[in-house]
Design a protein around this motif. Structure first.
Motif, PDB file in Angstrom:
ATOM      1  N   ASN A  61    -105.429  28.035 -13.482  1.00 22.65           N
ATOM      2  CA  ASN A  61    -105.532  27.274 -12.230  1.00 22.65           C
ATOM      3  C   ASN A  61    -105.719  25.768 -12.441  1.00 22.65           C
ATOM      4  OD1 ASN A  61    -105.359  29.622 -10.640  1.00 22.65           O
ATOM      5  ND2 ASN A  61    -107.488  30.080 -11.171  1.00 22.65           N
ATOM      6  N   ALA A  62    -105.643  25.348 -13.692  1.00 22.36           N
ATOM      7  CA  ALA A  62    -105.898  23.926 -13.998  1.00 22.36           C
ATOM      8  C   ALA A  62    -104.627  23.100 -13.814  1.00 22.36           C
ATOM      9  CB  ALA A  62    -106.440  23.787 -15.417  1.00 22.36           C
ATOM     10  N   GLU A  63    -104.039  23.229 -12.662  1.00 20.62           N
ATOM     11  CA  GLU A  63    -102.775  22.505 -12.424  1.00 20.62           C
ATOM     12  C   GLU A  63    -103.007  20.997 -12.481  1.00 20.62           C
ATOM     13  OE1 GLU A  63    -101.089  23.947  -8.797  1.00 20.62           O
ATOM     14  OE2 GLU A  63    -100.573  25.871  -9.709  1.00 20.62           O
ATOM     15  N   GLY A  64    -102.035  20.317 -13.062  1.00 18.37           N
ATOM     16  CA  GLY A  64    -102.136  18.868 -13.184  1.00 18.37           C
ATOM     17  C   GLY A  64    -102.964  18.419 -14.377  1.00 18.37           C
ATOM     18  N   ASN A  72    -106.203  18.752 -12.001  1.00 22.70           N
ATOM     19  CA  ASN A  72    -106.062  17.329 -12.353  1.00 22.70           C
ATOM     20  C   ASN A  72    -107.161  16.828 -13.301  1.00 22.70           C
ATOM     21  OD1 ASN A  72    -103.752  17.003 -10.657  1.00 22.70           O
ATOM     22  ND2 ASN A  72    -105.152  17.062  -8.914  1.00 22.70           N
ATOM     23  N   THR A  73    -107.537  17.668 -14.214  1.00 20.83           N
ATOM     24  CA  THR A  73    -108.523  17.272 -15.223  1.00 20.83           C
ATOM     25  C   THR A  73    -107.791  16.622 -16.397  1.00 20.83           C
ATOM     26  OG1 THR A  73    -108.338  19.491 -16.110  1.00 20.83           O
ATOM     27  CG2 THR A  73    -110.194  19.069 -14.654  1.00 20.83           C
ATOM     28  N   SER A  74    -108.525  15.891 -17.190  1.00 20.67           N
ATOM     29  CA  SER A  74    -107.876  15.260 -18.351  1.00 20.67           C
ATOM     30  C   SER A  74    -108.849  15.208 -19.517  1.00 20.67           C
ATOM     31  CB  SER A  74    -107.394  13.849 -17.995  1.00 20.67           C
ATOM     32  OG  SER A  74    -108.453  13.090 -17.471  1.00 20.67           O
ATOM     33  N   SER A  75    -108.305  15.294 -20.710  1.00 17.29           N
ATOM     34  CA  SER A  75    -109.156  15.197 -21.898  1.00 17.29           C
ATOM     35  C   SER A  75    -108.413  14.461 -22.999  1.00 17.29           C
ATOM     36  CB  SER A  75    -109.569  16.587 -22.387  1.00 17.29           C
ATOM     37  OG  SER A  75    -108.464  17.291 -22.906  1.00 17.29           O
ATOM     38  N   PHE A  76    -109.206  13.845 -23.848  1.00 15.28           N
ATOM     39  CA  PHE A  76    -108.625  13.065 -24.939  1.00 15.28           C
ATOM     40  C   PHE A  76    -109.506  13.242 -26.174  1.00 15.28           C
ATOM     41  CE2 PHE A  76    -108.219   8.764 -27.023  1.00 15.28           C
ATOM     42  CZ  PHE A  76    -106.971   9.029 -27.567  1.00 15.28           C
ATOM     43  N   LYS A  87    -114.948  21.615 -15.262  1.00 17.78           N
ATOM     44  CA  LYS A  87    -114.963  22.581 -14.162  1.00 17.78           C
ATOM     45  C   LYS A  87    -114.465  21.953 -12.856  1.00 17.78           C
ATOM     46  CE  LYS A  87    -118.389  25.058 -11.459  1.00 17.78           C
ATOM     47  NZ  LYS A  87    -119.742  24.728 -11.017  1.00 17.78           N
ATOM     48  N   GLY A  88    -114.907  20.729 -12.618  1.00 19.28           N
ATOM     49  CA  GLY A  88    -114.576  20.088 -11.342  1.00 19.28           C
ATOM     50  C   GLY A  88    -113.213  19.439 -11.355  1.00 19.28           C
ATOM     51  N   ASP A  89    -112.577  19.412 -10.190  1.00 21.82           N
ATOM     52  CA  ASP A  89    -111.285  18.737 -10.086  1.00 21.82           C
ATOM     53  C   ASP A  89    -111.442  17.268 -10.491  1.00 21.82           C
ATOM     54  OD1 ASP A  89    -110.440  21.125  -9.114  1.00 21.82           O
ATOM     55  OD2 ASP A  89    -110.136  20.442  -7.047  1.00 21.82           O
ATOM     56  N   GLY A  90    -110.461  16.775 -11.194  1.00 20.02           N
ATOM     57  CA  GLY A  90    -110.447  15.361 -11.550  1.00 20.02           C
ATOM     58  C   GLY A  90    -111.473  14.965 -12.602  1.00 20.02           C
ATOM     59  N   GLU A 113    -118.751  18.325 -13.238  1.00 22.98           N
ATOM     60  CA  GLU A 113    -118.343  18.641 -11.861  1.00 22.98           C
ATOM     61  C   GLU A 113    -117.226  17.673 -11.446  1.00 22.98           C
ATOM     62  OE1 GLU A 113    -119.461  21.282 -10.441  1.00 22.98           O
ATOM     63  OE2 GLU A 113    -121.055  21.734 -11.870  1.00 22.98           O
ATOM     64  N   GLU A 114    -116.842  17.771 -10.193  1.00 23.42           N
ATOM     65  CA  GLU A 114    -115.704  16.995  -9.693  1.00 23.42           C
ATOM     66  C   GLU A 114    -115.831  15.501 -10.037  1.00 23.42           C
ATOM     67  OE1 GLU A 114    -115.185  17.553  -5.521  1.00 23.42           O
ATOM     68  OE2 GLU A 114    -113.789  15.869  -5.349  1.00 23.42           O
ATOM     69  N   GLY A 115    -114.820  14.978 -10.670  1.00 25.42           N
ATOM     70  CA  GLY A 115    -114.798  13.550 -10.994  1.00 25.42           C
ATOM     71  C   GLY A 115    -115.776  13.133 -12.082  1.00 25.42           C
TER      72      GLY A 115
END
Lengths: 405, 482
Positions: B384-387, B356-360, B324-327, B298-300
């Protein structure tokens, strides 16, 4: 009346998850198009070229003759050798190409003859051989060429497919197979500047023997659908292959790419560089494979893809494979994909270059990196005209327009 | 296609009966406790509706779970075996026993665990690790947990750490029902459906909002019965701002018949919560490891996967993170070591949905003595995954030319407002590095082992000390073999 055909092409050398939709692509070809190609007088769109000394050309060779030739030369390879690793594939060819057997079937079905270009041993030909095809709207054609560069020969060939206009539908395909004998050099450039509604394919296969060097430049900047395939078989000791690919995915277009570099020869070197721009809702799928086979000790493969995404609805798919069954090799792949860097835009703006001009510069630089490798000033003109048009027709609502932000 | 696959030779060592054999000495993990028939309850070989009903009855499932199992069985029968991965024609489901239960209840004290089973876990060092460094331990033997315990201070924080069966039939039934196989539906693939039909054992963890569990929880899975399957289900829910580190380990003795592991892990990471999931997989080399792991953030929320894959005859393992969640953020750090007779297909999948999600992804593959390692991944960035930002880094090290190493990373990007980078390398141990170490008095074998350990360091440095040491031991063991 010929039936509509669906061809499976651009097969990934090893399968992956089907949900990625990258294992292959399906191409629909209408019965009408097949009929038109069958009925054409080949080579239909080619402006009569000037063949320099040192080259022998035969037109009208049957495709089955070509297959027999490859068979007689002992080019057929065992399936075990053909299949990457131990994985299943869909099909096999005597002389593999990037798009695969489906294109061979299409050529046989449409009865298109082959042009055989024989470059004499030791011939050093300075002036590029320019094969210019004009395909105005409504054209439907396939052109097939086999180039045999004999030992020590050197040559540059340009194949340019041009609609001489931006609007209209049509179908154009080329297939080229190349054999590079030891110590030969070839620079082959393929350029596609077709009208926006065209379907286009370019299928390429090459076999590179000892110390031979093959430079391949491919530019695709028109057409609604582009299918680009290349299979390089680096059999030779210290053989070299370099491919530079540039493309612009126009609004509503679909670009499908399958490049495979197979390293078999010791100390063989291969480089593939992809530069692309995707506009608006353009779609692109690319498969880029470095395939190191047992015995290619000291081989070095390098592959890079940079995609500039300039549209709200672009789809950019990529699958860069490295397959290795030889320990003593080096293989690298790098890919970046994204929008124009805000930092870069800011930097240029601080130097008095406005956002629109800055974006245009970035698109041009991405494509010009490839176009400037083609030894023909006319091609640069085509490219500039295409990019000019993108900006001149811009209605201010697309992503590349600063007003849209 | 099937035909092509069947006659495609596989470079694995097989006996006359086609059964995989491995004569490498791995005493540390390969010891076996002979099971006496009278001490165990097991169902017949194969997979039928009667067997599924028998398992459900033996486990006292609620009615909805029996329905779920039967529906999953139907799905299993409809779905085809995957064609894209290592061939699994050596796995004959007609010969797999899907449920083997020791005739003992789950205990909360090691002293109460039957002697032979306790001995097995003693040899693996689990009770000792519990004393020294863990907040709770679950130990599964064949199909059921035989030991489960959680430290008082952890329990007092409101953390629930129990076996799946207790959760399913006790006060957490509704939570289980809400989450069970919702992230990994049985329709996802054939072995997810198989899991849905015959699952047994596994752990349920619930971390309440704001609770930080300072010491890791661990589950250890031991499959001792020959020709058996293990299908444990792990369900972890970390509520808002919660934080936990969960470690799973697995091993089995080697047999000359195929064993199957088709577990399922579902992780729910709440808003601004953090979950680290570490696995050291060391199944024996007759094991088909067809495991499914998935997390949703979820978010964050942050999910971190640490994965060491050393065992199994064949593996299909690709932990998936759904951002799923922003950030929200996901990391996957993995090392795979494929030795003689192993075909390990491992990797990760990242699905970016929120903004604004990120993965590594950072993986290392090593192959040796004819082993095949394949890194397979997919990074998917939705419209819709902008950023979104994603980075993939995979390195392969081949230690000889009998082995094979492939990287098959896919990317699917559907917004221009994203940045994706990918880098892959394949290579060998540098002669110069070996020469340098040898000039300092290190033997060649030791030098090579040191270089391989260094190559795998990004994973081992993320593990608690004891597990990092175990991983380095496994690398050393693999390097000495073949």
């Amino acid at each position: 009346m010929a039936e509509n055909q669906t061809i499976k092409a651009d097969h990934l050398p090893v399968l992956t998850w089907f949900k990625n939709n990258l294992n292959e692509v399906k191409i629909d070809i209408s019965g009408d198009t097949l009929e038109a190609i069958k009925g054409a007088l080949h080579p239909a769109g080619l402006i009569k070229p000037e063949y320099p000394e040192g080259i022998e050309v035969k037109e009208g060779v049957s495709f089955s003759y070509l297959e027999e030739l490859f068979e007689n030369k002992g080019y057929r390879i065992d399936r075990e050798e053909y299949v990457a690793g131990k994985y299943p594939i869909y099909q096999e060819q005597i002389f593999p190409t990037g798009m695969g057997e489906g294109i061979d079937d299409l050529i046989k079905m449409s009865g298109v003859p082959v042009r055989v270009i024989e470059v004499k041993a030791g011939a050093k030909i300075d002036k590029p051989l320019y094969l210019h095809y004009i395909y105005p709207a409504g054209s439907e054609d396939i052109d097939v060429t086999f180039i045999h560069v004999n030992e020590g020969a050197e040559l540059s060939v340009i194949q340019n497919l041009d609609s001489q206009g931006f609007n209209g539908k049509g179908f154009a395909g080329t297939q080229t197979r190349v054999i590079m004998e030891p110590y030969s050099k070839l620079h082959l450039s393929k350029v596609q500047c077709l009208a926006d509604g065209f379907s286009y394919f370019n299928d390429m296969g090459c076999r590179i023997e000892d110390n031979a060097e093959f430079n391949y430049t491919e530019l695709a900047i028109g057409a609604a659908e582009s299918y680009l395939g290349c299979h390089a078989d680096q059999r030779g000791y210290q053989s070299k292959f370099r491919a530079d690919i540039g493309f612009i995915g126009l609004q509503g277009s679909n670009t499908d790419i399958n490049y495979t570099d197979v390293f078999r020869g010791k100390k063989s070197e291969g480089v593939m560089r992809f530069s692309g721009v995707l506009l608006e809702d353009a779609k692109k799928a690319s498969r880029e494979t470095l395939d190191f086979r047992k015995g290619c000790t000291g081989a070095d493969g390098d592959e890079e893809e940079n995609i500039l995404m300039l549209g709200r609805n672009v789809v950019n798919k990529a699958i860069p494979l490295i397959l290795g069954e030889e320990e003593k090799v080096n293989g690298r792949h790098a890919a970046t994909s994204g929008k124009l860097s805000e930092e870069m835009l800011f930097y240029l703006e601080t130097r008095g270059i406005d956002e629109r001009v800055a974006r245009e510069m970035m698109i041009r630089s991405n494509i010009n990196r490839v176009s400037r490798l083609i030894p023909n000033k006319e091609i640069e003109g085509f490219v500039e005209a295409r990019i000019d048009r993108i900006f001149s027709e811009c209605d201010g609502n697309c992503r590349q327009c600063p007003t849209a932000h | 296609m099937e035909e092509m696959r069947k006659d495609t030779p596989i470079d694995n060592e097989k006996g006359d009966n086609g059964i995989f054999l491995n004569d490498v000495n791995r005493d540390l993990y390969d010891f076996r406790e002979e099971e006496r028939e009278e001490d165990f309850f097991k169902v017949d070989e194969g997979l039928t509706e009667e067997i599924v009903r028998e398992i459900s009855a033996a486990k006292h499932d609620p009615e909805w779970m029996l329905d779920f199992r039967l529906k999953s069985l139907k799905t299993y029968n409809k779905l085809k075996v995957p064609l894209w991965g290592p061939p699994i024609d050596g796995l004959n489901m007609e010969k797999i026993v899907t449920y083997v239960r020791p005739k003992t209840d789950m205990k909360a004290s090691w002293d109460d665990v039957p002697e032979d089973i306790k001995n097995a876990f003693d040899k693996l060092g689990i009770p000792q690790a519990e004393k020294e460094a863990l907040g709770g331990v679950g130990a599964q033997y064949d199909s059921e947990l035989v030991y489960h315990n959680v430290r008082d201070d952890v329990a007092k924080q409101g953390v629930v750490y129990t076996d799946m069966e207790s959760a399913l039939t006790g006060e957490y039934e509704e939570i289980v029902r809400k989450h069970f196989m919702k992230l990994v539906p049985p329709e996802d693939h054939k072995f997810a459906a198989l899991h849905g039909a015959v699952w047994s054992g596994g752990s349920f963890v619930y971390v309440p909002a704001g609770v930080h569990v300072d010491i890791p929880l661990q589950s250890y899975f031991r499959l001792n019965a020959p020709g058996a399957g293990q299908f444990e289900h792990t369900l972890i829910i970390v509520e808002e701002e919660g934080d936990v580190h969960f470690i799973e380990g697995c091993s089995a003795p080697k047999y000359n018949v195929a064993n199957l592991h088709a577990g399922c892990v579902e992780l729910y990471v709440g808003k601004n919560a953090h979950l680290r999931y570490s696995t050291i997989e060391n199944w024996s080399k007759n094991m088909y490891n067809l495991n499914t792991k998935r997390a949703i953030c979820e978010e964050g929320g942050i999910i971190e996967w640490i994965s060491g894959s050393f065992g199994s005859h064949e593996s299909y393992l690709y932990p998936t993170s759904v951002l799923k969640g922003d950030g929200s953020h996901a990391e996957f750090t993995g090392v795979t070591f494929a030795g003689k007779g192993q075909n390990l297909d491992t990797g990760a999948r990242m699905v970016h949905i929120g903004k604004n999600t990120s993965s590594f992804i950072d993986t290392k593959s090593i192959c040796k003595s004819g082993g095949i390692s394949t890194y397979r991944s997919s990074v998917e960035i939705g419209k819709n995954a902008e950023g979104a930002k994603a980075s993939v880094n995979c390195g392969s090290l081949m230690l000889d030319s009998e082995s094979r190493s492939d990287t098959v990373p896919a990317m699917d990007i559907r917004t221009d407002k994203s940045d994706v980078g990918h880098e892959a390398k394949i290579g060998r141990i540098s002669d110069e590095a070996v020469f340098y170490l040898m000039s300092r008095g290190v033997s060649e074998a030791e030098a090579r082992a040191m270089i391989v350990s260094g190559f795998a360091n990004p994973v081992s440095k993320e593990l608690p000390l004891e597990y990092a040491a175990e991983m380095n031991n496994l690398i050393k063991l693999e390097m000495e073999m073949g």
